[in-house]
Design a protein around this motif. Structure first.
Motif, PDB file in Angstrom:
ATOM      1  N   LYS A 117      11.381  -1.351   3.838  1.00 31.32           N
ATOM      2  CA  LYS A 117      11.361  -0.243   4.449  1.00 31.32           C
ATOM      3  C   LYS A 117      12.352   0.876   3.556  1.00 31.32           C
ATOM      4  O   LYS A 117      12.134   2.046   3.570  1.00 31.32           O
ATOM      5  N   VAL A 118      13.419   0.398   3.228  1.00 35.46           N
ATOM      6  CA  VAL A 118      14.378   1.273   2.353  1.00 35.46           C
ATOM      7  C   VAL A 118      13.625   1.465   0.932  1.00 35.46           C
ATOM      8  O   VAL A 118      13.687   2.653   0.565  1.00 35.46           O
ATOM      9  N   ALA A 119      12.905   0.487   0.470  1.00 35.61           N
ATOM     10  CA  ALA A 119      12.315   0.699  -0.762  1.00 35.61           C
ATOM     11  C   ALA A 119      11.206   1.876  -0.553  1.00 35.61           C
ATOM     12  O   ALA A 119      11.032   2.587  -1.474  1.00 35.61           O
ATOM     13  N   ILE A 120      10.476   1.875   0.485  1.00 34.76           N
ATOM     14  CA  ILE A 120       9.354   2.998   0.822  1.00 34.76           C
ATOM     15  C   ILE A 120      10.336   4.426   0.624  1.00 34.76           C
ATOM     16  O   ILE A 120       9.589   5.141   0.330  1.00 34.76           O
ATOM     17  N   VAL A 121      11.358   4.369   1.310  1.00 33.05           N
ATOM     18  CA  VAL A 121      12.060   5.728   1.415  1.00 33.05           C
ATOM     19  C   VAL A 121      12.621   6.184  -0.133  1.00 33.05           C
ATOM     20  O   VAL A 121      12.500   7.209  -0.438  1.00 33.05           O
ATOM     21  N   ALA A 160      -5.353   2.598  -2.348  1.00 35.42           N
ATOM     22  CA  ALA A 160      -6.689   3.341  -2.042  1.00 35.42           C
ATOM     23  C   ALA A 160      -7.053   3.315  -0.546  1.00 35.42           C
ATOM     24  O   ALA A 160      -7.502   4.622  -0.108  1.00 35.42           O
ATOM     25  N   LEU A 161      -6.887   2.247   0.143  1.00 35.48           N
ATOM     26  CA  LEU A 161      -7.133   2.141   1.242  1.00 35.48           C
ATOM     27  C   LEU A 161      -6.407   3.092   2.266  1.00 35.48           C
ATOM     28  O   LEU A 161      -6.861   3.582   3.201  1.00 35.48           O
ATOM     29  N   GLN A 162      -5.187   3.092   1.915  1.00 33.32           N
ATOM     30  CA  GLN A 162      -4.184   4.072   2.490  1.00 33.32           C
ATOM     31  C   GLN A 162      -4.770   5.474   2.549  1.00 33.32           C
ATOM     32  O   GLN A 162      -4.962   6.254   3.458  1.00 33.32           O
ATOM     33  N   ALA A 163      -5.019   5.922   1.466  1.00 32.59           N
ATOM     34  CA  ALA A 163      -5.693   7.240   1.205  1.00 32.59           C
ATOM     35  C   ALA A 163      -6.882   7.599   1.797  1.00 32.59           C
ATOM     36  O   ALA A 163      -7.235   8.478   2.578  1.00 32.59           O
ATOM     37  N   VAL A 191      -2.013  -0.110  18.755  1.00 36.52           N
ATOM     38  CA  VAL A 191      -3.191   0.213  19.420  1.00 36.52           C
ATOM     39  C   VAL A 191      -3.137   0.886  20.572  1.00 36.52           C
ATOM     40  O   VAL A 191      -3.422   1.599  21.106  1.00 36.52           O
ATOM     41  N   LEU A 192      -2.164   0.284  21.599  1.00 36.58           N
ATOM     42  CA  LEU A 192      -2.175   0.610  22.795  1.00 36.58           C
ATOM     43  C   LEU A 192      -1.400   2.247  22.699  1.00 36.58           C
ATOM     44  O   LEU A 192      -1.916   3.047  23.524  1.00 36.58           O
ATOM     45  N   LYS A 193      -0.493   2.262  22.151  1.00 37.22           N
ATOM     46  CA  LYS A 193       0.276   3.363  21.597  1.00 37.22           C
ATOM     47  C   LYS A 193      -0.640   4.420  20.859  1.00 37.22           C
ATOM     48  O   LYS A 193      -0.155   5.457  20.588  1.00 37.22           O
ATOM     49  N   GLN A 194      -1.764   4.016  20.230  1.00 36.47           N
ATOM     50  CA  GLN A 194      -2.498   4.952  19.475  1.00 36.47           C
ATOM     51  C   GLN A 194      -1.781   5.474  18.323  1.00 36.47           C
ATOM     52  O   GLN A 194      -1.779   6.619  17.881  1.00 36.47           O
ATOM     53  N   GLU A 195      -0.857   4.430  17.673  1.00 34.90           N
ATOM     54  CA  GLU A 195       0.028   4.987  16.604  1.00 34.90           C
ATOM     55  C   GLU A 195      -0.829   5.200  15.284  1.00 34.90           C
ATOM     56  O   GLU A 195      -1.734   4.515  15.040  1.00 34.90           O
ATOM     57  N   LYS A 196      -0.474   6.198  14.448  1.00 33.83           N
ATOM     58  CA  LYS A 196      -0.980   6.642  13.373  1.00 33.83           C
ATOM     59  C   LYS A 196      -0.841   5.611  12.187  1.00 33.83           C
ATOM     60  O   LYS A 196      -1.641   5.292  11.110  1.00 33.83           O
ATOM     61  N   GLU A 197       0.461   4.980  12.169  1.00 35.06           N
ATOM     62  CA  GLU A 197       0.803   4.278  10.852  1.00 35.06           C
ATOM     63  C   GLU A 197       1.923   3.450  11.644  1.00 35.06           C
ATOM     64  O   GLU A 197       3.124   4.137  12.166  1.00 35.06           O
ATOM     65  N   VAL A 198       2.095   2.008  11.145  1.00 37.29           N
ATOM     66  CA  VAL A 198       2.985   1.353  11.580  1.00 37.29           C
ATOM     67  C   VAL A 198       3.391   0.327  10.400  1.00 37.29           C
ATOM     68  O   VAL A 198       2.526  -0.054   9.719  1.00 37.29           O
ATOM     69  N   THR A 199       4.749   0.240  10.120  1.00 40.70           N
ATOM     70  CA  THR A 199       5.272  -0.517   9.310  1.00 40.70           C
ATOM     71  C   THR A 199       5.902  -1.731   9.906  1.00 40.70           C
ATOM     72  O   THR A 199       6.783  -1.680  10.602  1.00 40.70           O
ATOM     73  N   ILE A 200       5.367  -3.036   9.469  1.00 40.56           N
ATOM     74  CA  ILE A 200       5.935  -4.229  10.090  1.00 40.56           C
ATOM     75  C   ILE A 200       6.560  -4.931   9.081  1.00 40.56           C
ATOM     76  O   ILE A 200       5.885  -5.671   8.401  1.00 40.56           O
ATOM     77  N   ALA A 201       7.916  -4.581   8.786  1.00 44.36           N
ATOM     78  CA  ALA A 201       8.440  -5.414   7.858  1.00 44.36           C
ATOM     79  C   ALA A 201      10.191  -5.249   7.925  1.00 44.36           C
ATOM     80  O   ALA A 201      10.702  -4.567   8.791  1.00 44.36           O
ATOM     81  N   PRO A 202      10.772  -6.321   7.266  1.00 48.57           N
ATOM     82  CA  PRO A 202      12.243  -6.212   7.363  1.00 48.57           C
ATOM     83  C   PRO A 202      12.908  -4.971   6.897  1.00 48.57           C
ATOM     84  O   PRO A 202      12.091  -4.045   6.323  1.00 48.57           O
ATOM     85  N   PHE A 203      14.465  -4.859   6.677  1.00 53.45           N
ATOM     86  CA  PHE A 203      14.874  -3.555   6.487  1.00 53.45           C
ATOM     87  C   PHE A 203      14.643  -3.217   5.065  1.00 53.45           C
ATOM     88  O   PHE A 203      14.508  -1.990   4.596  1.00 53.45           O
ATOM     89  N   SER A 204      14.891  -4.062   3.863  1.00 53.69           N
ATOM     90  CA  SER A 204      14.805  -3.789   2.624  1.00 53.69           C
ATOM     91  C   SER A 204      13.473  -3.151   2.018  1.00 53.69           C
ATOM     92  O   SER A 204      13.457  -2.240   1.490  1.00 53.69           O
ATOM     93  N   GLY A 210       0.706  -1.144  -0.018  1.00 53.10           N
ATOM     94  CA  GLY A 210       0.058   0.028   0.026  1.00 53.10           C
ATOM     95  C   GLY A 210       0.968   1.326  -0.054  1.00 53.10           C
ATOM     96  O   GLY A 210       0.346   2.576  -0.219  1.00 53.10           O
ATOM     97  N   ARG A 211       2.093   0.987   0.156  1.00 56.69           N
ATOM     98  CA  ARG A 211       3.069   2.249   0.247  1.00 56.69           C
ATOM     99  C   ARG A 211       4.022   2.285  -1.025  1.00 56.69           C
ATOM    100  O   ARG A 211       4.450   3.243  -1.706  1.00 56.69           O
ATOM    101  N   ILE A 212       4.248   0.924  -1.583  1.00 54.42           N
ATOM    102  CA  ILE A 212       5.017   1.005  -2.808  1.00 54.42           C
ATOM    103  C   ILE A 212       4.367  -0.241  -3.503  1.00 54.42           C
ATOM    104  O   ILE A 212       3.639  -1.065  -3.128  1.00 54.42           O
TER     105      ILE A 212
END
Length: 317
Positions: A293-297, A211-214, A278-291, A195-197
């Motif tokens: 996350k680098v691709a998103i950047v 679309a969901l992200q938006a 959920v406990l931290k009420q975070e707006k967005e969380v990416t649960i993924a390995p390093f690569s 949904g990010r890349i």
């Protein structure tokens, strides 16, 4: 899960020893205090989950089932949603036989086709009114896809979009009035790294998640003053049957376990990460390995480089 907690504990001690050797007591002691306070805060927040009403879609297997276990053991009142009633009953029985919660709240089983968006309002509303409120909605249900753009039937694009996007939007719009009336609520959308890349041969799936992200980003902004929290979870590959049930170009079932899926995160680990978000009420969380996350950047900062890499990936199919 116990093994995971032991690993986290060992990691914590390793960090502390590393800090002590590198910086001595002036850094180690503040870190210990912060770490201790964080643990205590997390325990208080988990205890506060008791009796919260949580609706989980796609709860009959995979990540949805893992989420049911994760939240039920903290005393939550669950509404389990899926098309497969027999599997939902199995999950319900597993929960009640595994965890002894006081008081005991038997999960509500709600067999429902979420793609039938014009006929689900009454059933969802009746399920919510059993407890008289809805605190958290976890939109987890969805399907994936494998195929080339040029050979993919538009019907497949529509089916994936209906399952992954429109069904989540429709269910959220049914639940939101309850949350606004009670002046609190939390919607968790299970999206994807895709949904990010966007990567080759996943066009329908990536489009639905984009679309969901938006939609969630817009909804979060519009409802910020209603005390409605929105969290978007973007996991990488999870070891579930998702790829087995994936749609192909002509709408047939893929029926294979991808190597990436086979080597993906355990659903119990991802469910625990979602609980923490959920406990931290975070707006967005990416649960993924390093690569990933680098691709998103790269997609954000160096799009030309990202496009070149994706072209190479498509060519080396």
């Amino acid at each position: 899960m116990n093994i995971k907690r032991q690993e986290e504990t060992l990691m914590g001690w390793s960090i502390m020893w590393w800090l002590f050797k590198l910086f001595g007591l002036p850094i180690t002691i503040p870190w210990l205090i912060y770490h201790f306070l964080d643990i205590m805060q997390q325990k208080r927040k988990r205890a506060a989950l008791s009796s919260k009403v949580i609706m989980i879609t796609g709860a009959s297997s995979g990540l949805g089932e893992a989420l049911a276990h994760t939240f039920y053991r903290w005393g939550c009142r669950l509404i389990l949603v899926s098309r497969r009633k027999e599997e939902l009953e199995r999950v319900k029985n597993d929960l009640m036989n595994t965890y002894q919660t006081i008081p005991t709240h038997p999960p509500i089983v709600l067999p429902l086709d979420l793609t039938d968006i014009n006929n689900m309002k009454d059933e969802v509303s009746k399920a919510i009114m059993v407890h008289g409120r809805i605190d958290i909605l976890i939109n987890n249900a969805g399907i994936t896809y494998r195929g080339e753009v040029i050979n993919t039937s538009v019907d497949v694009d529509l089916k994936v979009m209906m399952s992954n996007y429109f069904s989540q939007v429709a269910l959220s719009k049914i639940v939101l009035p309850f949350m606004i009336e009670q002046k609190s609520g939390h919607i968790v959308g299970i999206s994807s790294v895709q949904g990010r890349i966007a990567i080759p041969f996943r066009s329908a799936y990536a489009a639905s998640k984009h679309a969901l992200q938006a939609w969630y980003d817009t909804t979060r902004a519009e409802l910020f003053d209603k005390n409605i929290k929105i969290t978007v979870i973007s996991p990488g590959y999870i070891k579930t049957s998702l790829s087995l049930n994936a749609l192909t170009e002509n709408g047939q079932v893929y029926g294979l376990m991808d190597k990436t899926t086979e080597n993906g995160y355990q659903p119990e680990f991802v469910a625990e990460c979602i609980l923490k978000s959920v406990l931290k009420q975070e707006k967005e969380v990416t649960i993924a390995p390093f690569s990933p996350k680098v691709a998103i950047v790269l997609r954000t900062l160096f799009p030309s480089l990202f496009f070149w890499i994706m072209q190479k990936r498509a060519k080396n199919k």
